[in-house]
Design an enzyme around this catalytic site. Structure first.
Site, PDB file in Angstrom:
ATOM      1  N   GLY A 113       0.830  -1.202   0.000  1.00  0.00           N
ATOM      2  CA  GLY A 113       0.000   0.000   0.000  1.00  0.00           C
ATOM      3  C   GLY A 113       0.862   1.247   0.000  1.00  0.00           C
ATOM      4  O   GLY A 113       2.088   1.178   0.045  1.00  0.00           O
ATOM      5  N   ASP A 229      -3.768   9.821  14.860  1.00  0.00           N
ATOM      6  CA  ASP A 229      -4.380   9.378  13.600  1.00  0.00           C
ATOM      7  C   ASP A 229      -4.927   7.958  13.738  1.00  0.00           C
ATOM      8  O   ASP A 229      -4.688   7.096  12.897  1.00  0.00           O
ATOM      9  CB  ASP A 229      -3.361   9.450  12.461  1.00  0.00           C
ATOM     10  CG  ASP A 229      -4.034   9.473  11.085  1.00  0.00           C
ATOM     11  OD1 ASP A 229      -5.248   9.772  11.026  1.00  0.00           O
ATOM     12  OD2 ASP A 229      -3.358   9.192  10.084  1.00  0.00           O
TER      13      ASP A 229
END
Length: 328
Positions: A113, A229
């Site tokens: 990714g 996050d």
């Protein structure tokens, strides 16, 4: 030479070498430059062609397709990109640059990714004959020597963190101007990957996963680390189906200067949106937003732009999950 290779499916192993002077049809049609088959594959499914300014782009002729797990209808292709169409997987790039490249003591196997910081590869640590995840920083970030120095210090600190619900960082290194670090390979992917497959999770499974993440955040609180996050993309699944927090050691401590807006709007606490000082409670809020998404398959405040999302986080009341999904 740049290639597109079928890595999974009935025609696995087939490769087409791309030239900038023509377009390439991909599908089940006999005239396709790269034939792929299987359920849901159209005769003319994808089109690949050269782009102005260099490189190649891909367009869906039979609807959307996935690149590195994300749905799209058209996209520029980058080396190592994985394209999924039904049960078929294609990989873009030349083998020298994508699947056989050596970086430090690691052999690159495949792209897992990519995000704002760079790309993550599945790699083999040659000296120990083990598979790891290798995060390679974007060249744009490594142009800043201050960032590089801080990144190296934080990655070394991250390697000293040990908890069953935190992804382990092994090592940080660089080769010329390419900086990277190795970490535990999470074979189950992220919770976001799981949501893309299932849409939503049953309450029992979602609760167990959130409890795992909460244990990891408890450890972070003990070290005065604020992740900033927490979201489904950063909660990873290991081969025992345990949940681990990714990038915890690369987060900032609560002693860092406030004011910089970090995070992902749909999971951002009101204090974060207002650029106020943060502590562990901000991460708990983000974990709550994540829990909502696991249970309902929807984001807590589904607005159309970042400003509207942040405003909703600060001023609006959340619709309870059981009113969105009656089985919660």
């Amino acid at each position: 030479m740049t290639q597109l290779t079928v890595t999974r499916g009935p025609t696995a192993g087939q490769t087409v070498t791309l030239s900038e002077d023509r377009s390439y049809l991909i599908g089940s049609a006999p005239e396709a430059a790269l034939q792929i088959g299987g359920d849901g594959i159209a005769a003319k499914h994808l089109l690949v062609k050269a782009l102005k300014g260099g490189g190649f782009g891909m367009k869906g002729l039979a609807g959307a397709f996935r690149i590195n797990g994300r749905m799209t209808e058209a996209a520029r292709l980058n080396l190592g990109d994985r394209v999924q169409v039904g049960e078929v997987e294609l990989q873009f790039g030349d083998r020298q640059s994508s699947t056989d490249k050596q970086l430090g003591g690691f052999r690159i196997l495949s792209l897992l990714g990519e995000g704002g910081m760079g790309q993550v590869f599945r790699a083999e640590q040659v000296s120990l004959n083990r598979e790891v995840a290798l995060k390679v920083l974007s060249r744009d970030l490594t142009k800043d020597p201050v960032f590089v120095a801080r990144f190296q210090a934080e990655a070394k600190a991250a390697a000293r963190l040990h908890h069953p619900n935190v992804v382990q960082v092994f090592d940080v290194d660089h080769e010329d101007d390419t900086y990277f670090y190795s970490m535990e390979l999470m074979s189950g992917g992220s919770l976001e990957d799981l949501l893309k497959k299932r849409g939503k999770l049953d309450p029992e499974s979602a609760t167990r996963m959130i409890c795992d993440a909460a244990r990891g955040l408890g450890y972070a609180e003990s070290l005065r680390i604020v992740h900033r996050d927490i979201k489904p993309d950063n909660l990873m699944i290991d081969h025992h189906s345990n949940i681990k927090i990714a990038d915890l050691g690369l987060a900032q401590s609560d002693e860092d200067q406030p004011g910089k807006l970090l995070g992902t709007p749909h999971f951002m606490s009101p204090e974060q949106a207002l650029r106020k000082p943060l502590d562990h409670r901000s991460d708990l809020y983000s974990l709550g937003c994540t829990f909502f998404r696991l249970l309902t398959g929807k984001n807590p405040f589904p607005r159309t732009n970042v400003k509207a999302i942040l405003l909703a986080q600060v001023k609006e009341e959340l619709i309870p999950a059981h009113k969105v999904e009656s089985d919660v």
